[in-house]
Write an enzyme that holds these catalytic residues in place. Sequence first.
Site, PDB file in Angstrom:
ATOM      1  CG  ASP A  19      -1.769   1.205   1.341  1.00  0.00           C
ATOM      2  OD1 ASP A  19      -2.471   1.512   0.370  1.00  0.00           O
ATOM      3  OD2 ASP A  19      -1.726   1.868   2.398  1.00  0.00           O
ATOM      4  CG  ASP A  21      -1.918   7.763   0.580  1.00  0.00           C
ATOM      5  OD1 ASP A  21      -1.085   8.680   0.588  1.00  0.00           O
ATOM      6  OD2 ASP A  21      -2.776   7.618  -0.302  1.00  0.00           O
ATOM      7  CG  ASP A 218      -1.756   2.417   6.435  1.00  0.00           C
ATOM      8  OD1 ASP A 218      -2.005   2.052   5.265  1.00  0.00           O
ATOM      9  OD2 ASP A 218      -2.257   3.430   6.957  1.00  0.00           O
TER      10      ASP A 218
END
Length: 343
Positions: A19, A21, A218
């Site tokens: 991922d 961001d 995250d």
Amino acid sequence: MSSVSRERLVDGYDLLIFDLDGVVYLIDRPIPGAVEAISQLHAEGRKLAYATNNASRRSSEVAALLTGMGIVARTEEVLTSAAATAEVLAERLAPGTPVLVVGAEALRAEVTAAGLVPVGRADDAPEAVVQGYGPQVGWTELAEASVAVRAGALWIATNADRTLPSPRGPLPGNGSLLAVLRTALDRDPDLVVGKPEPTLFHTAAHRVGASRPLVVGDRLDTDIEGAVQAGMDSLLVLTGVSTAADLLAAASTTRPTYVAHDLGGLFDLAGVVRLPSSPEYSAERYTNGWRIAGGDGARQLTGEGSALDALALLCAEAWGGGEPVRGGGEAAREVLREFGLPY
């Protein structure tokens, strides 16, 4: 719940799917250590992919952003929810069909590249509404989308992330904008394309012929749940949205295989820990210097050692139906404080 193995975590996988961001950068600033970690992966010849729900940039723009940060990235390594959504629309609609676009210019560009015609008003008779994140999205765009959907247009969302990570903390994401239309229309979108749907992950693995990929994210509700749906192992890094408290409360469908403070856990055996897969209640729990025991609302963590080992033990307790845990010594209380947990 000890160290993951005698080899580095990265050595057990043939593709790393990141991922962006909250893992590699926050908006446009690299997360400390991320550039160095990914540069090391490149130096070792590892296969990499980037799968992002952010629909505000095209794949080429994301690759350029990464390269500008010092991370050499190719356009074909980047999979965005905007591009995937445009592909879905192209499969369902005839070429030249008008589509009302709510989102950033990147989403409009992907719709155009798919052979469809982006429009901005319900009066343009769109056959579909596609909604993605865009910092400029406001009431006018949402109102037009509401009118179009009520008139029968297909409603497709690029993703449903409630928030976006930023240096100032979580900010409203596309899921928050979707909530406005959900409230106005009293219904859900017809389809959400991005994570936690497994499409981006399966596409990334198929492109390079990977048989054992690792998803690094995250967010429990997108990255990790998507990995679970895709049947892939996952690593949660604590540099973005999901916290240790979120991890303890995670449902079985959103539990990662591993947890690490940051991307350094890919290489450092002491910087990552494997989490329990199917814990059951136990009167006492032990791992690498830590112990959880007690009862009647007084379960205590005692001992000392790695903070991540303690976190894995706390996950076993929470996921096994145990009671809240408090620190039974200064070392334990310090670990609980470090993870923002009651101590």
